[in-house]
Motif scaffolding. Structure first.
Motif, PDB file in Angstrom:
ATOM      1  N   ALA A  91       0.925  -1.074  -0.201  1.00 26.86           N
ATOM      2  CA  ALA A  91       0.053   0.219   0.026  1.00 26.86           C
ATOM      3  C   ALA A  91       1.311   1.857   0.130  1.00 26.86           C
ATOM      4  N   HIS A  92       2.206   1.042  -0.117  1.00 25.55           N
ATOM      5  CA  HIS A  92       3.136   1.667   0.553  1.00 25.55           C
ATOM      6  C   HIS A  92       4.188   2.139  -0.527  1.00 25.55           C
ATOM      7  N   ALA A  93       3.088   1.577  -1.897  1.00 21.90           N
ATOM      8  CA  ALA A  93       4.006   1.566  -2.930  1.00 21.90           C
ATOM      9  C   ALA A  93       4.754   3.035  -4.069  1.00 21.90           C
ATOM     10  N   GLU A  94       5.595   2.955  -3.703  1.00 22.81           N
ATOM     11  CA  GLU A  94       6.470   4.223  -4.362  1.00 22.81           C
ATOM     12  C   GLU A  94       6.166   3.671  -6.544  1.00 22.81           C
ATOM     13  N   GLN A  95       5.479   4.502  -6.312  1.00 17.69           N
ATOM     14  CA  GLN A  95       5.020   5.428  -8.323  1.00 17.69           C
ATOM     15  C   GLN A  95       6.117   6.499  -8.553  1.00 17.69           C
ATOM     16  N   LEU A  96       6.925   5.051  -9.972  1.00 18.91           N
ATOM     17  CA  LEU A  96       7.667   5.670 -10.439  1.00 18.91           C
ATOM     18  C   LEU A  96       7.253   6.599 -11.668  1.00 18.91           C
ATOM     19  N   ASN A  97       6.471   5.900 -12.632  1.00 14.64           N
ATOM     20  CA  ASN A  97       5.605   6.133 -13.677  1.00 14.64           C
ATOM     21  C   ASN A  97       4.009   6.505 -13.810  1.00 14.64           C
ATOM     22  N   GLY A  98       4.044   6.971 -14.654  1.00 14.05           N
ATOM     23  CA  GLY A  98       2.689   6.317 -15.044  1.00 14.05           C
ATOM     24  C   GLY A  98       1.424   7.286 -14.355  1.00 14.05           C
ATOM     25  N   LYS A  99      -0.206   6.865 -15.219  1.00 16.01           N
ATOM     26  CA  LYS A  99      -1.275   7.111 -14.419  1.00 16.01           C
ATOM     27  C   LYS A  99      -1.255   6.783 -13.421  1.00 16.01           C
ATOM     28  N   PRO A 100      -2.328   7.874 -12.062  1.00 15.12           N
ATOM     29  CA  PRO A 100      -2.498   7.114 -11.020  1.00 15.12           C
ATOM     30  C   PRO A 100      -2.895   5.908 -10.755  1.00 15.12           C
ATOM     31  N   MET A 101      -2.964   5.067  -9.691  1.00 14.21           N
ATOM     32  CA  MET A 101      -3.499   3.408 -10.160  1.00 14.21           C
ATOM     33  C   MET A 101      -4.924   3.877  -9.583  1.00 14.21           C
ATOM     34  N   SER A 102      -5.261   2.524 -10.509  1.00 11.23           N
ATOM     35  CA  SER A 102      -6.857   2.427 -10.120  1.00 11.23           C
ATOM     36  C   SER A 102      -7.120   1.251  -8.867  1.00 11.23           C
ATOM     37  N   TYR A 103      -8.650   1.398  -8.346  1.00  9.08           N
ATOM     38  CA  TYR A 103      -8.728   0.044  -7.784  1.00  9.08           C
ATOM     39  C   TYR A 103      -8.288  -1.609  -7.604  1.00  9.08           C
ATOM     40  N   ASN A 104      -9.262  -1.355  -9.312  1.00  9.86           N
ATOM     41  CA  ASN A 104      -8.445  -2.879 -10.090  1.00  9.86           C
ATOM     42  C   ASN A 104      -6.360  -3.122 -10.226  1.00  9.86           C
ATOM     43  N   ASN A 105      -6.491  -1.637 -10.184  1.00 11.54           N
ATOM     44  CA  ASN A 105      -5.022  -1.656 -10.448  1.00 11.54           C
ATOM     45  C   ASN A 105      -4.927  -2.895  -9.394  1.00 11.54           C
ATOM     46  N   TYR A 106      -4.762  -1.728  -8.023  1.00  9.03           N
ATOM     47  CA  TYR A 106      -4.101  -2.139  -6.540  1.00  9.03           C
ATOM     48  C   TYR A 106      -4.081  -3.681  -6.659  1.00  9.03           C
ATOM     49  N   VAL A 107      -5.752  -3.908  -6.830  1.00 13.03           N
ATOM     50  CA  VAL A 107      -6.265  -5.226  -7.155  1.00 13.03           C
ATOM     51  C   VAL A 107      -5.096  -7.162  -7.376  1.00 13.03           C
ATOM     52  N   ASP A 108      -5.535  -6.477  -8.521  1.00 13.87           N
ATOM     53  CA  ASP A 108      -4.930  -6.719  -9.089  1.00 13.87           C
ATOM     54  C   ASP A 108      -3.187  -7.288  -8.978  1.00 13.87           C
ATOM     55  N   ALA A 109      -2.290  -6.015  -8.673  1.00  9.63           N
ATOM     56  CA  ALA A 109      -0.921  -5.706  -8.565  1.00  9.63           C
ATOM     57  C   ALA A 109      -0.323  -6.746  -7.090  1.00  9.63           C
ATOM     58  N   ASP A 110      -1.088  -6.628  -6.062  1.00 11.37           N
ATOM     59  CA  ASP A 110      -1.304  -7.041  -5.364  1.00 11.37           C
ATOM     60  C   ASP A 110      -1.106  -8.414  -4.546  1.00 11.37           C
ATOM     61  N   ALA A 111      -2.148  -9.342  -6.450  1.00 11.74           N
ATOM     62  CA  ALA A 111      -2.306 -10.163  -5.928  1.00 11.74           C
ATOM     63  C   ALA A 111      -1.027 -11.050  -6.744  1.00 11.74           C
ATOM     64  N   ALA A 112      -0.359 -10.538  -7.837  1.00  8.11           N
ATOM     65  CA  ALA A 112       0.441 -10.805  -8.496  1.00  8.11           C
ATOM     66  C   ALA A 112       1.898 -10.766  -7.557  1.00  8.11           C
ATOM     67  N   TRP A 113       1.776  -9.187  -6.691  1.00 10.60           N
ATOM     68  CA  TRP A 113       2.626  -9.733  -5.542  1.00 10.60           C
ATOM     69  C   TRP A 113       2.601 -10.730  -5.040  1.00 10.60           C
ATOM     70  N   ARG A 114       1.931 -10.754  -4.289  1.00 12.87           N
ATOM     71  CA  ARG A 114       2.497 -12.008  -3.456  1.00 12.87           C
ATOM     72  C   ARG A 114       2.306 -13.361  -3.886  1.00 12.87           C
ATOM     73  N   ALA A 115       2.180 -13.560  -5.500  1.00  7.31           N
ATOM     74  CA  ALA A 115       2.119 -14.922  -5.811  1.00  7.31           C
ATOM     75  C   ALA A 115       3.772 -15.222  -6.362  1.00  7.31           C
ATOM     76  N   VAL A 116       4.173 -14.061  -6.746  1.00  2.34           N
ATOM     77  CA  VAL A 116       5.762 -13.704  -6.378  1.00  2.34           C
ATOM     78  C   VAL A 116       6.657 -14.390  -5.418  1.00  2.34           C
ATOM     79  N   TRP A 117       5.977 -13.738  -4.811  1.00  2.00           N
ATOM     80  CA  TRP A 117       7.423 -13.703  -2.962  1.00  2.00           C
ATOM     81  C   TRP A 117       6.733 -15.406  -2.274  1.00  2.00           C
ATOM     82  N   ASP A 118       5.718 -16.241  -3.542  1.00  2.00           N
ATOM     83  CA  ASP A 118       5.698 -17.522  -2.830  1.00  2.00           C
ATOM     84  C   ASP A 118       7.398 -18.576  -2.931  1.00  2.00           C
TER      85      ASP A 118
END
Length: 553
Positions: free
Chosen positions: A269-296
């Protein structure tokens, strides 16, 4: 009826003095009597305000290193006296105490101190006592007193001092509600910290469950979530701070915000955004799921490509670029407009491979300077996130109407998640390469929506069936996607399969075996387990039971 109360006397005690100048100017213009504490009094004095220090009112010096300043009847009676009540007004006059019309307070920075990594003694010193007491007293007495706890309200307060009219009763109540929310949030943050750092000692025993209690469901609940489990307290007290207002929620007609844990400084939730448009609700949901997946898969290098909270590709590689190519190859069609997560620094080679693919978000712990420059230059709308720490949340919440469900986060850490503990029930033991693929598939299945079936080969997904209402449909979907998304290549043949829960009938396992799957890992636990095992044995297919389940609803 006129409910305004002019602001003739104010109590000001603020840790954060930013913006106090606007109030100081109003106090000077109107000749407001100001009572203040320590460093706040000095700052107001520097700004030209005539200040009466608290100890002149209380007749008692600030003591115990500043722990005691305002905890005195001469202060609190002046705050709490309801001046609309004639009896209280008379009593206050008899006691020789002047009432306050406005209280301006902000609190010691407890959360900031925790986030700074300070030691326990420093954290404890930032637990404010006098501040919350004054705020709550003023908020309780909104009939007579205006309470200001937000620096954004200083300009408004200054205007009301200047006007000579003060605030209406409705306005004071609104400010009081805001103040109560502030102290509730502050105390919840302290509760969160103490629950993590001050564990219950074994010398404080929980009374045994009454032997007369015979309700199995009740006793089962007490077994899984005992009264002394700090993760599941009798009252769940947590607070989050609004970090971003989002354009909308899952759909444009829904409103949404991101709230962040006040004690966390490096979570997603404290991610540093380095580029691009503001994050959307769905962006956060999908990106969090992907972030959790790779750290497994850590410490192995892994990349996930996610869409609609599901992986459309997940792989391990010797390099992050290799992992990304393997993940993308699983389902190139669905990767369009998806989210990419890596648990390793994004290299220039990976960035070059990502460049031609339309991607909404990429998240990683870091980026090579050349990789970041390429992604920024060639993909101006790509949201690039850098997250300092791997996922570390321990508790998961899901709101239902009238309540909230709370559970511990599903991790790949159960006994059955270790392939050394699996039970071989059919076929020959898997060779080393096949067992590695089975272990990969079992880890990967955790992040796929149930009912979930996943096919893998060479440490990468090749077909995923997710979110179906029966398991056999997920099996057919996984096979179909494996065999139709790679230019007609039959990727199901020779792959391995994982199922997040047991096969209720043999038909699901048979669909995988008929497609050429050579080994299957699944939890087991169905009343028809033997039928499923018999189907595997008939075809000589290797099958392992984990006795651990990974549903993801």
């Amino acid at each position: 009826m006129n409910t305004n109360r002019p602001i003739r006397r104010a109590l000001v005690s603020v840790y954060d003095k930013d913006g106090i100048e606007v109030l100081a100017e109003a106090f000077k213009r109107q000749g407001t009597e100001v009572v203040s504490t320590g460093s706040t009094a000095r700052r107001l004095g520097e700004l030209g305000v005539k200040v009466t220090e608290v100890e002149k009112v209380t007749g008692f010096p600030e003591s115990l290193g500043g722990r005691v300043k305002t905890l005195d009847p001469h202060i609190h009676a002046g705050i709490l006296a309801d001046m609309t009540n004639p009896d209280q007004a008379k009593e206050l006059k008899r006691l020789g105490i002047k009432p306050f019309d406005m209280v301006v307070v902000n609190l010691y920075p407890f959360a900031d101190t925790v986030r700074s990594g300070a030691g326990e003694s420093d954290v404890i010193e930032k637990i404010d006592i006098g501040g919350p007491s004054m705020i709550r007293a003023a908020a309780k007495n909104s009939a007579s007193v205006a309470v200001i706890t937000d620096p954004e309200d200083y300009q408004l307060a200054a205007q009301r001092v200047d006007s000579g009219e003060g605030f209406t009763l409705d306005e004071r109540r609104c400010l009081a509600a805001k103040a109560f929310a502030r102290t509730a949030s502050y105390d919840a943050t302290i509760t969160e910290w103490t629950s993590k750092h001050w564990a219950k000692p074994g010398t404080i025993n929980v009374p045994p469950v009454n032997a007369d209690e015979s309700n199995d469901a009740t006793n089962a609940a007490k077994t899984t979530a005992p009264a002394d489990n700090p993760q599941f307290p009798p009252t769940f007290t947590r607070t989050w701070e609004r970090a971003h207002t989002l354009r909308y929620g899952e759909n444009p007609h829904q409103q949404a915000c991101l709230y962040a844990d006040g004690l966390d400084r490096d979570g997603f939730a404290h991610a540093e955004q380095l580029n691009g448009k503001p994050m959307s609700y769905n962006n956060y949901v999908d990106a969090d799921a992907a972030w959790r997946a790779v750290w497994d898969f850590a410490p192995q290098i892994a990349v996930a490509v996610c869409k609609h909270n599901n992986p459309c590709g997940l792989a391990i590689g010797e390099t992050v670029a290799e992992a990304h190519l393997k993940a993308h190859a699983c389902d190139p069609m669905s990767a369009y407009g998806g989210v990419i997560a890596a648990n390793s620094t994004v290299t220039l080679e990976m960035a070059q491979n990502v460049r031609p693919i339309f991607t909404e978000v990429i998240v990683a712990p870091d980026y090579e300077p050349e990789a970041l420059e390429l992604l920024k230059t060639k993909k101006k709308n790509l949201r690039i996130l850098r997250v300092a720490n791997r996922p570390h949340t321990r508790t998961q919440f899901r709101q239902i109407d009238g309540g909230v469900l709370v559970q511990s986060i599903d991790r790949i850490d159960a006994e059955g998640d270790d392939s050394a503990n699996w039970q071989l029930v059919s076929g020959d033991p898997a060779d080393r390469a096949t067992l590695k693929d089975l272990a990969f598939a079992w880890r990967a299945i955790r992040c796929v929506k149930s009912n979930a079936i996943l096919l893998a080969h060479d440490q990468a997904t090749v077909g995923i069936g997710m979110g179906q209402v029966n398991r056999v449909d997920s099996c057919h979907l996984a096979v179909e996607r494996a065999n139709t998304l790679a230019d007609g290549e039959n990727r199901a043949k020779g792959s391995v399969a994982a199922s997040d829960a047991f096969f209720p009938f043999a038909d699901g396992a048979e669909a995988l075996i008929d497609a050429g799957v050579k080994a299957i890992v699944q939890p087991g636990g169905s009343i028809r387990d033997q039928e499923v095992i018999d189907a595997a044995q008939t075809h000589g297919t290797t099958m392992y039971l984990t006795h651990t389940r990974h549903f993801f609803h």
